[in-house]
Structures are given as C-alpha cells and as structure tokens.
Scaffold this active site. Structure first.
Site, mmCIF file in Angstrom:
data_model
loop_
_atom_site.group_PDB
_atom_site.id
_atom_site.type_symbol
_atom_site.label_atom_id
_atom_site.label_comp_id
_atom_site.label_asym_id
_atom_site.label_seq_id
_atom_site.Cartn_x
_atom_site.Cartn_y
_atom_site.Cartn_z
ATOM 1 N N ALA A 66 0.852 -1.187 0.000
ATOM 2 C CA ALA A 66 0.000 0.000 0.000
ATOM 3 C C ALA A 66 0.890 1.240 0.000
ATOM 4 C CB ALA A 66 -0.910 0.001 1.222
ATOM 5 N N GLY A 112 -0.472 -5.154 0.890
ATOM 6 C CA GLY A 112 -1.701 -5.085 0.113
ATOM 7 C C GLY A 112 -1.596 -5.758 -1.232
ATOM 8 N N GLU A 115 -2.184 -9.372 -0.540
ATOM 9 C CA GLU A 115 -3.598 -9.494 -0.189
ATOM 10 C C GLU A 115 -4.483 -9.412 -1.435
ATOM 11 O OE1 GLU A 115 -4.203 -7.757 4.201
ATOM 12 O OE2 GLU A 115 -3.044 -6.428 2.907
ATOM 13 N N GLU A 135 3.513 -5.993 7.351
ATOM 14 C CA GLU A 135 2.831 -4.923 8.095
ATOM 15 C C GLU A 135 3.284 -4.787 9.546
ATOM 16 O OE1 GLU A 135 -0.110 -5.854 4.740
ATOM 17 O OE2 GLU A 135 1.394 -6.916 5.925
#
Length: 260
Positions: A66, A112, A115, A135
C-alpha cells in the site's frame, strides 16, 4: 473508460488489467483501488469477457504494498475506514466476482499486493516473484484480508510465521505452501496465464460463476457451503449452458456455450 493508474486491455474472451504505477512499484493508493473496482465491475458486466488477468507493470513488482504516505498520519477511525472501504471496493469484490480472476504475479507482492493476489481466484508467479506481509514491521497488521485469506490457503502455522516475521518467501516456497499454482519465467507469465484463461473460457461461464460462489461459501462460518452447492447445482439445470453442454456431449461435438 480512461484510468490514471491502471491499463485495461480487452481481447475477447480475455481482459488484462495492469496496475500501472511503476515509479511507486505499483503500490496501492485509494485512487487505484477505486479504479480497479470500476474496471472489474465493468468487465464483469461484459458477457464476452470470460476471464480477467491481473498483473503489475514493469519487471519488478506486481504490487509492492500500500502507499504508506497516504495513511502515515491516519487516526484510528480513519484506519478503520481505510480497511473497510478497501475490502468492500476491491478485495472482497474481486473474491466474489462472477468472472474468474487470475493473478499474474510478476515480481514483489507485498502487503496489500499479496492481499490482492490472495483475493484473486488463483495465482501464477514468475521466477523473480517474492511474497510477504510486512505490516507488523510498521506497527500494523494486514488490513485487506491477509489474516483471513492467507491461513485458508497455506494453513494457520505458516500464515502466522509469515505475518509475525514480516519476511518474504520465494516462489519455490510459495508453490510448496500452495500459495501459487504455477511458476514460469517472466517472459512466459502472461502467455501462460492466457493459455489457462482460454481453457477456462471454453467452459460454461454460468457454471463457473456458481462454482466460485459455492467454493467461497465453504470458507464462511455463517454459511452452509454444502447447501450453497446444492442450490447452485440445481440452478444450473435451468440454464441454457446446461442444455447446450449436455446436447454437445451427447452429439459428440464441442459445446458453444451461450452464457445464459
């Protein structure tokens, strides 16, 4: 529709969606998430598109995570909203899309990015791909379904190790874990995915959409997956695709599914 951060190429029955932020290693920001949502929604509505391939631009990254600059100063409420909105617009949306989505992982798939690959229906990776959920090294946890989808694919213990160490795994380990289905060279990645997509496109798109729904139901504690399968199985008997598929089988010819 014109997009700023993604490219969409349609070559019926396949569409290729490319996340195109190479200077940011294709990092996801909110604008890119919105654009991806719109692209997937529009492609899913096109009857001629039977399979979607999702990849990243360049040779380094699928999605390297992200865009941290976007949320570095967020409050608790803003963080909650970020995760909830992202799940609704993109990650859950892709997982439940009636059109199959193949992730062509062409490099780093981190945070992300991993994911997003997990939300796709299955994954093919190039030899240089590296995957991880870093993360916790930022004082966060995966917020776009990583704590849920990764254990479903690789098992609780392996998922816990990947999340807690914040480390990356290579494609050999990813195959061993069941995280990716195939590994090919970067040069062959899209062509390999297109060959798989062609095989999928030869089958009933209506039946495939029901199969996606039934398989996903098995991972939801509040839903009886067997009951969903039974209902979907029965529904297929009332479709034009079933009539064509059985007729073609009995007449010893290739089926030409109408998609209804």
């Amino acid at each position: 529709m014109k997009y700023k951060n993604i490219l969409v190429e349609e070559q019926e029955p396949i569409a290729v969606v490319t996340i195109n932020r190479p200077k940011k290693l294709n990092a996801l920001n909110q604008e890119t998430i919105r654009e991806l949502h719109n692209a997937f929604k529009n492609l899913d509505a096109e009857k001629e598109i039977k399979v979607i391939i999702l990849t990243g631009s360049g040779e380094k990254a699928f999605v390297a995570g992200a865009d941290i600059l976007e949320f570095a100063d967020f409050t608790v409420k803003e963080g909650n909203n970020l995760a909830a909105k992202g799940q609704e617009l993109l990650f859950n949306f892709v997982e439940n899309l009636s059109t199959p989505v193949i992730a062509a992982v062409n490099g780093f798939a981190l945070g992300g990015g991993l994911e997003l690959a997990l939300a796709c229906h299955f994954r093919v990776a190039s030899h240089n791909a590296r995957m991880g959920l870093p993360e916790v090294s930022l004082g966060l946890i995966p917020g776009y379904g990583g704590t849920q989808r990764l254990p479903q694919l690789v098992g609780k213990g392996r998922a816990m190790e990947m999340i807690m160490t914040a480390g990356m795994i290579d494609v050999e380990r990813a195959v061993e874990f069941g995280l990716v289905n195939h590994v090919v060279s970067q040069e062959e990645l899209l062509s390999h995915c297109k060959k798989l997509a062609d095989k999928i496109a030869n089958n009933s798109s209506v039946a495939i959409s029901h199969a996606i729904k039934a398989v996903n139901a098995s991972f939801k504690n509040t839903i009886n997956g067997y009951a969903v399968e039974i209902e979907a199985f029965g529904t297929c008997f009332g479709t034009a695709d079933f009539e064509e598929g059985t007729s073609a089988f009995l007449e010893k010819r290739k089926a030409n599914f109408p998609g209804d």
